[in-house]
Design a protein around this motif. Structure first.
Motif, PDB file in Angstrom:
ATOM      1  N   GLY A 446       0.628  -1.213   0.066  1.00  0.00           N
ATOM      2  CA  GLY A 446       0.056  -0.095   0.113  1.00  0.00           C
ATOM      3  C   GLY A 446       0.980   1.207  -0.026  1.00  0.00           C
ATOM      4  O   GLY A 446       0.292   2.375  -0.227  1.00  0.00           O
ATOM      5  N   GLU A 510     -14.957   5.245   7.572  1.00  0.00           N
ATOM      6  CA  GLU A 510     -15.567   4.688   6.505  1.00  0.00           C
ATOM      7  C   GLU A 510     -15.779   5.613   5.445  1.00  0.00           C
ATOM      8  O   GLU A 510     -15.578   5.286   4.133  1.00  0.00           O
ATOM      9  CB  GLU A 510     -16.914   3.991   6.646  1.00  0.00           C
ATOM     10  CG  GLU A 510     -16.749   2.642   7.579  1.00  0.00           C
ATOM     11  CD  GLU A 510     -16.465   2.822   9.181  1.00  0.00           C
ATOM     12  OE1 GLU A 510     -16.585   3.784   9.570  1.00  0.00           O
ATOM     13  OE2 GLU A 510     -16.042   1.930   9.827  1.00  0.00           O
ATOM     14  N   GLU A 513     -12.468   6.232   3.724  1.00  0.00           N
ATOM     15  CA  GLU A 513     -12.192   5.130   2.914  1.00  0.00           C
ATOM     16  C   GLU A 513     -12.854   5.483   1.422  1.00  0.00           C
ATOM     17  O   GLU A 513     -12.527   5.186   0.500  1.00  0.00           O
ATOM     18  CB  GLU A 513     -12.443   3.985   3.439  1.00  0.00           C
ATOM     19  CG  GLU A 513     -11.397   3.466   4.506  1.00  0.00           C
ATOM     20  CD  GLU A 513     -11.847   2.203   5.481  1.00  0.00           C
ATOM     21  OE1 GLU A 513     -10.861   1.424   5.752  1.00  0.00           O
ATOM     22  OE2 GLU A 513     -13.164   1.964   5.515  1.00  0.00           O
ATOM     23  N   ASN A 533      -3.111   7.482  -0.453  1.00  0.00           N
ATOM     24  CA  ASN A 533      -2.184   6.390   0.340  1.00  0.00           C
ATOM     25  C   ASN A 533      -1.959   6.715   1.755  1.00  0.00           C
ATOM     26  O   ASN A 533      -2.132   5.778   2.475  1.00  0.00           O
ATOM     27  CB  ASN A 533      -0.959   6.229  -0.672  1.00  0.00           C
ATOM     28  CG  ASN A 533      -1.446   5.283  -1.718  1.00  0.00           C
ATOM     29  OD1 ASN A 533      -2.268   4.640  -1.893  1.00  0.00           O
ATOM     30  ND2 ASN A 533      -0.301   5.388  -2.733  1.00  0.00           N
ATOM     31  N   LEU A 536      -5.184   5.697   3.693  1.00  0.00           N
ATOM     32  CA  LEU A 536      -5.684   4.412   3.646  1.00  0.00           C
ATOM     33  C   LEU A 536      -4.532   3.717   4.355  1.00  0.00           C
ATOM     34  O   LEU A 536      -4.939   2.654   5.041  1.00  0.00           O
ATOM     35  CB  LEU A 536      -5.724   3.852   2.181  1.00  0.00           C
ATOM     36  CG  LEU A 536      -6.752   4.396   1.520  1.00  0.00           C
ATOM     37  CD1 LEU A 536      -6.745   4.073  -0.133  1.00  0.00           C
ATOM     38  CD2 LEU A 536      -7.986   4.143   1.928  1.00  0.00           C
ATOM     39  N   THR A 537      -3.148   3.967   4.397  1.00  0.00           N
ATOM     40  CA  THR A 537      -2.251   2.916   5.058  1.00  0.00           C
ATOM     41  C   THR A 537      -2.392   3.171   6.618  1.00  0.00           C
ATOM     42  O   THR A 537      -2.233   2.072   7.153  1.00  0.00           O
ATOM     43  CB  THR A 537      -1.034   3.199   4.485  1.00  0.00           C
ATOM     44  OG1 THR A 537      -0.760   4.518   4.651  1.00  0.00           O
ATOM     45  CG2 THR A 537      -0.538   2.474   3.176  1.00  0.00           C
ATOM     46  N   ILE A 539      -5.096   3.911   8.279  1.00  0.00           N
ATOM     47  CA  ILE A 539      -6.172   3.402   8.635  1.00  0.00           C
ATOM     48  C   ILE A 539      -5.950   1.903   8.498  1.00  0.00           C
ATOM     49  O   ILE A 539      -6.381   1.154   9.848  1.00  0.00           O
ATOM     50  CB  ILE A 539      -7.353   3.626   7.622  1.00  0.00           C
ATOM     51  CG1 ILE A 539      -7.855   5.090   7.735  1.00  0.00           C
ATOM     52  CG2 ILE A 539      -8.603   2.583   8.048  1.00  0.00           C
ATOM     53  CD1 ILE A 539      -8.937   5.604   6.901  1.00  0.00           C
ATOM     54  N   ARG A 540      -5.300   1.177   7.640  1.00  0.00           N
ATOM     55  CA  ARG A 540      -5.084  -0.112   7.562  1.00  0.00           C
ATOM     56  C   ARG A 540      -4.223  -0.590   8.537  1.00  0.00           C
ATOM     57  O   ARG A 540      -4.598  -1.668   9.277  1.00  0.00           O
ATOM     58  CB  ARG A 540      -4.385  -0.319   6.188  1.00  0.00           C
ATOM     59  CG  ARG A 540      -4.075  -2.078   5.818  1.00  0.00           C
ATOM     60  CD  ARG A 540      -3.801  -2.056   4.343  1.00  0.00           C
ATOM     61  NE  ARG A 540      -3.178  -3.016   4.102  1.00  0.00           N
ATOM     62  CZ  ARG A 540      -2.527  -3.171   2.733  1.00  0.00           C
ATOM     63  NH1 ARG A 540      -2.645  -2.133   1.770  1.00  0.00           N
ATOM     64  NH2 ARG A 540      -1.751  -4.593   2.347  1.00  0.00           N
ATOM     65  N   TYR A 541      -3.232  -0.060   8.993  1.00  0.00           N
ATOM     66  CA  TYR A 541      -2.237  -0.671  10.001  1.00  0.00           C
ATOM     67  C   TYR A 541      -2.352   0.080  11.243  1.00  0.00           C
ATOM     68  O   TYR A 541      -1.803  -0.336  12.288  1.00  0.00           O
ATOM     69  CB  TYR A 541      -0.860  -0.430   9.675  1.00  0.00           C
ATOM     70  CG  TYR A 541      -0.527  -1.033   8.137  1.00  0.00           C
ATOM     71  CD1 TYR A 541      -0.598  -2.239   8.114  1.00  0.00           C
ATOM     72  CD2 TYR A 541       0.014  -0.229   7.105  1.00  0.00           C
ATOM     73  CE1 TYR A 541      -0.325  -2.894   6.850  1.00  0.00           C
ATOM     74  CE2 TYR A 541       0.332  -0.846   5.809  1.00  0.00           C
ATOM     75  CZ  TYR A 541       0.060  -2.340   5.579  1.00  0.00           C
ATOM     76  OH  TYR A 541       0.334  -2.916   4.579  1.00  0.00           O
ATOM     77  N   ARG A 543      -5.629   1.456  12.705  1.00  0.00           N
ATOM     78  CA  ARG A 543      -7.118   1.667  12.793  1.00  0.00           C
ATOM     79  C   ARG A 543      -7.292   2.200  14.420  1.00  0.00           C
ATOM     80  O   ARG A 543      -8.045   3.093  14.592  1.00  0.00           O
ATOM     81  CB  ARG A 543      -7.866   0.793  12.413  1.00  0.00           C
ATOM     82  CG  ARG A 543      -9.338   0.895  12.026  1.00  0.00           C
ATOM     83  CD  ARG A 543     -10.108  -0.198  11.736  1.00  0.00           C
ATOM     84  NE  ARG A 543     -11.287   0.327  11.228  1.00  0.00           N
ATOM     85  CZ  ARG A 543     -11.831   0.270  10.078  1.00  0.00           C
ATOM     86  NH1 ARG A 543     -11.073   0.266   9.206  1.00  0.00           N
ATOM     87  NH2 ARG A 543     -13.002   0.900   9.970  1.00  0.00           N
TER      88      ARG A 543
END
Lengths: 622, 156
Positions: A446, A510, A513, A533, A536-537, A539-541, A543
């Motif tokens: 990502g 959300e 996203e 990016n 998103l990253t 949030i992904r790692y 959160r």
């Protein structure tokens, strides 16, 4: 310096004869004091050191015994100003003006100044030689290595190291097709971020229809936290120029531009000097080395716009227009600058070209991974012990870069994330530290390679704040031409600001996203399509950090001002009054000696100055 | 830093000549004009437009697009606060806020006495030394909030 007569070189034989005479005139056993004159060391007062050495050598009449060379950046910025004594490579770090006489007399006698050597923090041992310092040991310095052997304002230094031999080889021994084939075979991919195969780009440009072809070097290094292009352009501008001339010959271009950020005054200056010296020597301009090939290069300075690193925006700016990108239905290799086929490569890409020609594609492609060949320069910055520039073979793990080369996190703090790829990249967590670094692996998690910024963050960095920082950056840099980027980033910024200021609500993650997906799909250029990016990253790692801000109104890292409180630790506070004097809003009251001060929460603006000035950790952040 | 001169046609003319009146060099021309006057005077913009044969609207769009340009006269000392990522994670925001408090100006503004103009920059590539403040081209690295006041006071 006395003005030397320069003769235009008109054949490969004359170039080799000049090279031979330069090398023969040099005494290779004579000690040479090399001092870093790059922007980093200059910011640490290297100019005092440089002036000091010049004066000391003159006063002691040592001109015949010791040489001085002001070089570009050797990379170990954290320990600057750096001085290296050649030929032994003795490294002196954090050198000050007053250390100069001692270094000079030790060098003449063949002694070493122990107190200025680097101490390995792990073993406590002093290290004498540059190549034995852990920071350098795991590096593979194909491009940066010569920075400390070259005075960038002196073409003879570059020639002495074999400079322009690759140019001479292509002009007289290779056809343009053979050069392109060699570059394709080497596996070189664009170092500006995209990672597009360089040889394929050259070939498409060569085959494109047009009246003329333009060659551009992109030195608009806009990614915050990245400075490898600056260091190459400042420290070894001839390697970049040689690459451009070879590329121009292969592609069939006769006019070139170097587009440099205006924030890099030294890079502009050194590139200009390099162009002039190359022209004087007949290595640039009309009838290069008597081959009949013509190529000229001009410098164009940027105006401080991040989006101008994007190729179409850069070209618009070169035409004297606003730096707005255009949709790339037609690629710039076919219709670029002034509607003509244009080949743009990044500084580091160009600097790789002479190496490939000189040593061959097979040699080059032995370094690196399956899909990413050669080395990559990263600027290792942020919360890391050894900040500076590192050049490593592709495929090395992030862990090796951060811990073995970078020396880990300062102050015994815990690693949290490493951000790669600039504002278009992402934050990579600890669980992925063993990831081999190359173009494809970074994209898979990502993030992206980008131009090579690597910003390390520790437990005191807030990941929501970082996401807000990048979105704020991109919102400010968005040119405003397309709606998704202009309006979408603004909206994302508002949501992130709400979260960091305690107004976050369920559903915000959300919503971020969904907005990200829309911006990615519909933006005109890469600034917009990669803008989400960082969000998103994180949030992904991370959160849980977003959730702590939204649900508990708490910033776990202690960064977001609205969510933290400063308190006085009454046990620790000796009532010294430093913070009382420093507080800009008189929120702290002096209660008498040896009595803890009192902080008025109503007045406190949370500027953190008391926290910074307190030497006893008596101010706490909660 | 040069004293601010009244714009004269002669200086802009010599800048235009230096670039052979090439319209592609508009950004560079404006940079040199700004280096001369510390900002872009209205008169000079008109002269550049005529000299390069570029519409005045285009000159204005370029002059307002790029961050490096200022259409307003700036102070004797230009303060640049680096807000690059490396400086950010090391506390650049606090440094900026402290300068704002000390001088009572926001980024892009000039103090009433024309002593200081404060600007921000997105990275000067000296990341190893962050946070960085540059005043009149001189770099001060490893800044702390309590070092801001003495630094500002060292300029007259």
């Amino acid at each position: 310096m006395a003005k030397r007569e320069t003769k235009r070189l008109s054949s490969p034989q004359e170039l080799e004869a000049l090279r031979k005479s330069i090398i023969e005139k040099r005494d290779h056993n004579k000690p040479c004091i090399t001092i870093c004159g790059g922007t980093g060391c200059l910011a640490l007062a290297a100019q005092d050191v440089i002036t000091g050495f010049r004066r000391e050598i003159q006063e002691q009449g040592l001109e015949t015994k010791v040489d001085i060379r002001i070089t570009g950046c050797p990379g170990f910025c954290e320990r600057g100003p750096l001085v290296v004594i050649k030929p032994e490579n003795i490294l002196y770090q954090q050198v000050k003006g007053e250390d100069v006489p001692e270094i000079v007399s030790a060098t003449v006698k063949g002694n070493i100044v122990d107190r200025l050597l680097y101490t390995d923090p792990n073993t406590g041992k002093k290290i004498t030689y540059e190549h034995e310092v852990p920071f350098y040991r795991k590096q593979k310095r194909l491009l940066l290595g010569d920075n400390s052997n070259i005075d960038p304002t002196e073409i003879r230094d570059y020639l002495a190291l074999g400079g322009y031999a690759a140019l001479s080889k292509v002009l007289f021994e290779m056809s343009p097709e053979q050069i392109i084939e060699e570059v394709k075979k080497s596996g070189l991919r664009g170092r500006g971020g995209g990672g597009f195969p360089t040889g394929v780009k050259w070939e498409t440009c060569r085959q494109a229809q047009g009246d003329t072809r333009y060659i551009i070097c992109n030195c608009d290094e806009g990614d915050p936290g990245a400075f490898m292009d600056r260091s190459l352009m400042e420290g070894n501008p001839h390697s970049v120029l040689e690459g451009m001339i070879i590329g121009a010959y292969a592609i069939g271009g006769h006019e070139g531009y170097i587009y440099v950020r205006n924030e890099y005054p030294l890079a502009v200056k050194n590139a200009q000097i390099a162009i002039e010296q190359t022209e004087e020597h007949g290595l640039l301009g009309k009838n290069i080395l008597g081959s009949g090939f013509d190529f000229t290069v001009r410098i164009s300075r940027g105006g401080g716009a991040f989006v101008c690193g994007e190729s179409t925006a850069l070209m618009a700016s070169l035409e004297g227009k606003v730096g707005e990108p255009r949709a790339k239905y037609v690629h710039t290799v076919e219709k670029g600058l002034w509607e003509q086929p244009t080949n743009l490569n990044n500084v580091e890409t160009w600097a790789n070209v002479p190496l490939i020609i000189k040593n061959g594609a097979d040699w080059y492609s032995k370094v690196g991974t399956e899909g990413s060949k050669g080395t990559k320069i990263f600027s290792l910055v942020g919360k890391i012990n050894n900040t500076g520039l590192v050049e490593v073979p592709m495929g090395i793990s992030l862990r090796e870069i951060i811990y073995d080369i970078g020396g880990g996190i300062p102050g015994g703090k815990k690693f949290k994330a490493v951000q790669t790829g600039g504002p278009s990249g992402g934050c990579i967590p600890e669980s992925l530290l063993d990831l081999p670094v190359d173009f494809d692996q970074l994209t898979k998690v990502g993030s992206m390679m980008g131009s090579g910024g690597m910003i390390v963050m520790d437990e005191n960095s807030c990941m929501v704040d970082i996401a807000k920082y990048f979105i704020g950056f991109l919102e400010g840099e968005s040119c405003g031409k397309c709606v998704p980027c202009r309006e979408g980033l603004k909206r994302m910024g508002q949501i992130l600001t709400d979260i960091t200021e305690g107004r976050g609500k369920e559903g915000d993650i959300e919503l971020l996203e969904r907005l990200s997906a829309a911006i990615t799909d519909s933006s005109l250029c890469a600034l917009g399509s990669t803008a989400s990016n960082p969000v998103l990253t994180t949030i992904r790692y991370f959160r849980d950090e977003y959730e702590a801000h939204i649900r508990d109104k708490r910033c776990p890292a202690g960064v977001c001002k609205e969510l933290i409180t400063y308190l006085i630790d009454e046990e620790k506070c000796p009532g010294c009054g430093l913070c009382v004097k420093a507080c800009p809003v008189e929120a702290i009251t002096f209660m008498g000696k040896k009595k803890p001060v009192v902080l008025d929460q109503e007045k406190c603006i949370k500027c953190g100055i008391c926290y910074d000035v307190c030497k006893l950790d008596a101010v706490i952040k909660k | 830093m040069k004293a601010r001169d009244k714009p004269t046609g002669q200086k802009v003319k010599s800048i235009l000549d230096r670039y052979q009146r090439d319209s592609g060099m508009l950004v560079s021309v404006l940079q040199d004009v700004q280096a001369e006057y510390n900002y872009l005077p209205k008169k000079s913009l008109a002269q550049v437009s005529q000299g390069l044969d570029v519409p005045l609207t285009q000159v204005y769009s370029v002059a307002t697009f790029f961050k490096a340009f200022s259409l307003k006269p700036r102070g004797r000392h230009i303060i640049n606060v680096c807000l690059g990522t490396a400086c950010h994670v090391r506390g650049a925001v606090g440094i900026r806020e402290e300068i704002e408090r000390e001088l009572d100006i926001k980024p892009g503004e000039t103090t009433k006495d024309f002593k200081y103009t404060m600007e921000t920059v997105n990275c000067v590539g000296a990341c190893a030394l962050g946070p960085i403040v540059i005043i009149d081209g001189k770099y001060s690295g490893q800044m702390k909030t309590d070092k801001v006041k003495p630094l500002l006071e060292s300029y007259d």
